[in-house]
Structure formats: C-alpha cells, structure tokens
Scaffold this motif. Sequence first.
Motif, PDB file in Angstrom:
ATOM      1  N   ASN A 242       0.842  -1.185   0.000  1.00 52.87           N
ATOM      2  CA  ASN A 242       0.000   0.000   0.000  1.00 52.87           C
ATOM      3  C   ASN A 242       0.884   1.245   0.000  1.00 52.87           C
ATOM      4  N   LEU A 243       0.382   2.311  -0.593  1.00 55.22           N
ATOM      5  CA  LEU A 243       1.185   3.532  -0.684  1.00 55.22           C
ATOM      6  C   LEU A 243       1.678   3.996   0.687  1.00 55.22           C
ATOM      7  N   ASN A 244       0.860   3.863   1.711  1.00 54.03           N
ATOM      8  CA  ASN A 244       1.270   4.302   3.054  1.00 54.03           C
ATOM      9  C   ASN A 244       2.483   3.547   3.570  1.00 54.03           C
ATOM     10  N   ASP A 245       2.762   2.361   3.005  1.00 55.12           N
ATOM     11  CA  ASP A 245       3.901   1.552   3.445  1.00 55.12           C
ATOM     12  C   ASP A 245       5.070   1.630   2.479  1.00 55.12           C
ATOM     13  N   LEU A 247       7.144   4.292   1.745  1.00 55.78           N
ATOM     14  CA  LEU A 247       8.231   5.234   2.006  1.00 55.78           C
ATOM     15  C   LEU A 247       9.558   4.504   2.198  1.00 55.78           C
ATOM     16  N   MET A 380       6.360  10.042  -2.712  1.00 54.26           N
ATOM     17  CA  MET A 380       5.087   9.667  -2.095  1.00 54.26           C
ATOM     18  C   MET A 380       3.976  10.624  -2.551  1.00 54.26           C
ATOM     19  N   ALA A 384       0.629   9.724  -4.800  1.00 49.49           N
ATOM     20  CA  ALA A 384      -0.707  10.043  -4.287  1.00 49.49           C
ATOM     21  C   ALA A 384      -1.455  10.955  -5.254  1.00 49.49           C
ATOM     22  N   ALA A 389      -2.531   3.771  -5.561  1.00 47.39           N
ATOM     23  CA  ALA A 389      -2.746   3.293  -4.192  1.00 47.39           C
ATOM     24  C   ALA A 389      -1.815   2.159  -3.805  1.00 47.39           C
ATOM     25  N   LYS A 390      -1.320   1.403  -4.786  1.00 44.43           N
ATOM     26  CA  LYS A 390      -0.427   0.272  -4.504  1.00 44.43           C
ATOM     27  C   LYS A 390       0.803   0.370  -5.388  1.00 44.43           C
TER      28      LYS A 390
END
Length: 630
Positions: A242-245, A247, A380, A384, A389-390
């Motif tokens: 996932n994008l949040n992971d 970085l 990032m 976004a 998203a992935k």
Amino acid sequence: MMPIAIRFGILTVSDTCTKDKTQDKSGPALKTYIEQKRHMFDGIVSCTAIVEDDQDVIAKHLTEWCDKDKADVIFTTGGTGLGVRDVTPEATRKILHKEVPGISTAILEASLKITPMAMLSRAVSGVRNRTLIINLPGSHKAAIECMHIIECIIPHAVSLILDDKTKIQAAHAVMQRESSVTKDLHAESHFSLDHCKRSIEKNMCVATRLRESPFSMISVEKAVKIIRDSAKTSESEFEIVNLNDALDRIIIEDIYSDYDLPPFRASIKDGYAVLHSDGKGLRKVIGASNAGSTSFLTYNLASGTCVRVNTGAPVPQDATAVVQVEDTKLIKKSPDNTEEIEIEIMSVPTLGQDIRPVGSDIMKGSLILNKFTHIGPVEMGLLAACGIAKVKVSKLPRVGVMSTGNELQTYEQSLEVGHIYDSNRITLISLLKKKGFEPVDLGIVEDDYGKLLETISNALNKVDVIVTTGSVSMGDKDMLKQILTDMEATILFGRVNMKPGKPTTFATVTWKDRKKYFMCLPGNPVSAIVTAQLFLLPLLNEMSFNHTKDIIVRAKLNAPYNLDPRPEYARAILNWDDHLVPVAQITGNQISSKLLSCRDANALLMFPGQTSEKKKLGKDDFVPAMLVNF
C-alpha cells in the motif's frame, strides 16, 4: 539423479544432557549435517530424543521408533566407550534383528587414522525391521567425522533394507560416485576428515592454531565490488505494498500516471474568472466556483460578466483568464453585505492568465517515476497525486544480527567478573532499522563450535543475510571461518586492507536452493559499525536494488595526523561554518574498541596508507570524507 528421500532419527544418550538439554552438541550438529547433504540424500530428521545412559530406556526408544516406522535410519550418539554408564552398544545389540558389523568396522578403521582413542569405541550397527541403526560417538566433532565415513553407503543400505528395487540402482550410483572409505575422501567436501580435524585443532588446540591468515588481504574498493557483484546475481524479488507503506522502498517498475494533473482547468489565484477580451472595466458577478465544487459546470460567461474563483478551484469552461483580487475593486454588494454584485477590473487581462491547463503538471500516460527510484516524501506525493494506491517494490532482504563471545552479556543482566555488555547487536540493529530494514535479533552465541553451527543453521531458515560480530580474527576461539568452510560456504574474502576492520569476512552459501549471505564483522564496536557502513549497507542496498551512492566530499584537517600502514577510516565531525570546504575534527582516540569516538561523528575520513615518502598529513591538508549518519 535426484537425491533419495530418507527419514532420520537422532537419539542422544547422555546423563548430563538429560538434565540440561543445552549441553547436547552432537544432536544439533548431526541434524544440521543431515539436512545439508542434499547431493547424496534428501534427508529430514523425523524424530529426536535425549535419554539417560540406561540400557532399558535406550532399547525402548529404539524399539518404538523402529516398530512404528518413524525413521529409515537411526543414529545414536554417546555411550559407546568404557565408562560404567556406557551401555548404548548393549542396548542396541539387544533389539537388532541383523547386525551389520562392516559399518562399525569402517568407522573404526578410519577413526584410528585420527586418534588411537578410537580403539576404545565399542559401537555396533544393524537392522531392526526396516530401520538401520548406527552407534556414533558422543563428541559432536567425532560424530560428524563418522558421518562422513558412512554417508555414501546410507542411500544404498536404506534401499536394500526397504527392498525398493527402483531406488537400489540410483543409490548404488550415488555410492560409486561418492566413493567408499577404502578410497580417498573426496576433496570437495568441507565435512571431510581433514577439515574436521582442522576444526578440532583450531577450536581446541591453541598451540597448533594458524599463525598467519590463509586469506589474501584485499582493498576496500575490491571488497565492495565483490559484494555488489555477488548480490547482483540474487533472484529478483518484489512485493506489492500500500502507498502508506512505500516510504523508503525501491520501485522496480516504471510508473505512469493514470490521470491528468490537474484534471480540470484550475485557478492559480484567488480572483475572478473573466473573458480576457473584455479588457478593463465593470463586471457583473454571476456566481462562485470553489475547490471541490461542481458549480463551475453551470456557468456560461457572457461579455461583461465574471465568476468568483478560489485558488485551485475549477475555472468555468468559457473563461479565458483569471484576474487576482488585488487587481479589482468592489463596486456593488448585496443589501445584507454577503454577496458581491459588481466589481471593476483594474488591469488588462491576457489570454490564459493565471489558469493551469489540464495536464499542465502531469499528463495522463506520462512517466512519473523510473524503475529503481527510491521513494522519498516527494515521490510519495507524486504517487498520491496520480491516484496510485499500490506500488510494486523490491522485497527487503531479511537480516539476522548475531554477536559471538564467551565474555558477552546483555545489558539487562548484572555484569559478571570478566564480562562486558554486548553493544554490537543493538548498534547494528538500530542502524539497520534507521535504514529501513527489519532485522532479526539472533542473540549472543558462545565461542562453541556446535552452538555456533546450530544457531547459524537455524537462522539460515529464516533470513537471507546473517551478520555476525566477533570470531573472525586469529584467536583460538575465532572459529566462524572454519564453520563457514565446514558448511561448504564460499568465502569470497577473509581480510581487508583497512583500519579498523581487517578481519572482515564475506561469504555465500546455497541453502535449500537459495543463495544466502554471511557478513562477518570484527567484534570491536567501532570496527563493527564502520565495516557495517562500508560493506553491510552496500550489500543490503544491492539486494534491494537501491543504487544510492555514498556521498564523499573534500575536507580540510584541523590538525596533523599520523598515517597508519593500512588505509584508515577515522571518525570525524565536519564543520562548514564560514567555510566553502568543511573542516574536519577527529573525534579523539581512534582505537577500535572506543565506540565513544563515533558519537556526533558525521563523516569517515579516508586516510591513505603510510608510505616511506609520506608518513603523516599536516594541518590544512585535504582528505576525502564519506558522509555517514550513524
């Protein structure tokens, strides 16, 4: 031919080990050996046990394993000598249906070439039902020696006992290929008697240990090249996160935008959308377009009208310019003072003024990030903004960190006499976490051949890279290089021409059809952190497809420095205050045990080795400095 699948049982016979299972070195050593010999047989250890030196107990375990078909081959280890409690041969002979004295004879003959003490062994071998039972000595080193003597006949023996005619021919071919004890033991196996004998000499006989390293000393540059070249041959592995992971991860495919950015004509300023052809003058305000609103779709601008817009808001389709608030004057407002009715445009607008066209930042289908890009905060944001998203990223290598040494304790314990606290693991684990990896703590392991071998073997099932500190120098307890050799690892280098960190060792091994890496660092804390920076991080970065380069700047010394015969990496603080070139201040005493010398350091000064012409550097001399972030 494919290796023959064989189930093994290991029965450790020892009063001592039944009271303290950690004392059992032979059982784990045999298990490791069995699971590695994949070119002769595909071995799995199906049952293990530790029992006391009691004839009935030993016989009971052997009978149960054989009668319940739990193993094709059972090795007992221990209880074969002349001690009062040594009854393993009697217990074994009592339950056998057939004796196979040739196996025990072969072990005895070969063992006598190593030590005359082998004459005191009373081991027996034989068959019960469909299981082969072989008595081995209690010493883990002697047990491994004996395994090497008999391993080539095991597949053939098992096939005969099982009366499996389809495997007999294949097993016979294996036996012929690997040779028997009447021939010279094949040189390519690092578990040979000669190697085991050297292990014993190295680990137990201080007087006969090597006085000079057999490894050539190579340059740091060559060592790094070897590391990177070796890691380049690794299998490409990826995962989708996932994008949040994402970085600090590495993208392993080109990424294209699925959208225009902006996806509509957007206002650059707070102001009024107008027809530029109207020029200056009065305008009737017919509505407003706010960010996130669809009201702009309802407006049709005619000459003499305008629409109030906010920064980032969609511009009505008919509008050809935006005039900022500062270039307008309010002429008329509603009676309740809530709405603007009429304004005056004070400057002449131009076509396209303060309007961001569709796709002016990013066009749909355009390349936004290249393969192997490191994902930082800006990346990032780009991902976004494009609605991604992935992300497909390189898989991070799994890293295990282990300290070695009898003198080491964890910081939670009360310090014992003659011991020190282990700082290496927590330092390296913290460094790796800071660099985005998730290391596995493998703990502290004593300078013991069996325990080191067992810990390393278990770790290889969990991690891709094993990082060790200590046990790689020339001391009589430094046995890691021998263990690597015995494991049939390829040691790519064993010494580096540098200070600190000369004994740094890098090796690879094929473990269950996968390439694994060993980065064996010196035990002194400074040596460990410096060599981790120079060698471990490049290895992990290469495995992760992270092609980030070290930043090296030119620095000026603030004091003279005596050069060492070896190239030296000295910890220093670089200061740019009022200087175009940073001034380097050495962080005190540079001995490799003094971790305090790394505190506040932001660079490693790369001093050349001493020569007859140049033995020291003077104040204001220039040296290359590698920027670090310990």
